[in-house]
Design a protein around this motif. Structure first.
Motif, mmCIF file in Angstrom:
data_model
loop_
_atom_site.group_PDB
_atom_site.id
_atom_site.type_symbol
_atom_site.label_atom_id
_atom_site.label_comp_id
_atom_site.label_asym_id
_atom_site.label_seq_id
_atom_site.Cartn_x
_atom_site.Cartn_y
_atom_site.Cartn_z
ATOM 1 N N MET A 1 42.223 0.920 7.736
ATOM 2 C CA MET A 1 42.611 0.937 9.143
ATOM 3 C C MET A 1 41.906 -0.224 9.844
ATOM 4 O O MET A 1 40.718 -0.444 9.682
ATOM 5 N N THR A 2 42.670 -0.923 10.664
ATOM 6 C CA THR A 2 42.119 -2.073 11.365
ATOM 7 C C THR A 2 41.933 -1.750 12.852
ATOM 8 O O THR A 2 42.667 -0.942 13.416
ATOM 9 N N HIS A 3 40.993 -2.408 13.430
ATOM 10 C CA HIS A 3 40.695 -2.202 14.852
ATOM 11 C C HIS A 3 41.277 -3.319 15.706
ATOM 12 O O HIS A 3 40.981 -3.395 16.901
ATOM 13 N N LEU A 4 42.075 -4.157 15.100
ATOM 14 C CA LEU A 4 42.629 -5.313 15.792
ATOM 15 C C LEU A 4 43.452 -4.935 17.032
ATOM 16 O O LEU A 4 43.279 -5.577 18.082
ATOM 17 N N PRO A 5 44.337 -3.926 17.008
ATOM 18 C CA PRO A 5 45.088 -3.591 18.235
ATOM 19 C C PRO A 5 44.177 -3.171 19.391
ATOM 20 O O PRO A 5 44.420 -3.558 20.548
ATOM 21 N N TYR A 6 43.143 -2.409 19.101
ATOM 22 C CA TYR A 6 42.213 -1.980 20.148
ATOM 23 C C TYR A 6 41.483 -3.183 20.733
ATOM 24 O O TYR A 6 41.342 -3.306 21.962
ATOM 25 N N ILE A 7 41.024 -4.069 19.888
ATOM 26 C CA ILE A 7 40.282 -5.247 20.353
ATOM 27 C C ILE A 7 41.197 -6.160 21.158
ATOM 28 O O ILE A 7 40.814 -6.661 22.228
ATOM 29 N N ALA A 8 42.421 -6.366 20.672
ATOM 30 C CA ALA A 8 43.372 -7.226 21.392
ATOM 31 C C ALA A 8 43.709 -6.626 22.758
ATOM 32 O O ALA A 8 43.787 -7.349 23.763
#
Length: 51
Positions: A1-8
């Motif tokens: 699972m990546t946290h990229l959408p939350y960070i973006a």
């Protein structure tokens, strides 16, 4: 699972809020300067302006 959408999303919201606040401050400053120029302008009523 990546946290990229939350960070973006967090960066996007931060940048958009900063732009919104900056624009609001610039518009308020422009309005305040215009009001000050109106107040500071000498009244041309004809009284006391004779040379």
């Amino acid at each position: 699972m990546t946290h990229l959408p939350y960070i973006a999303a967090a960066y996007g919201m931060t940048i958009s809020l900063a732009v919104l606040l900056g624009t609001n401050a610039a518009l308020r400053l422009r309005r305040a300067r215009a009001r000050l120029a109106t107040i500071d302008r000498p009244a041309r009523t004809g009284r006391g302006t004779e040379r």
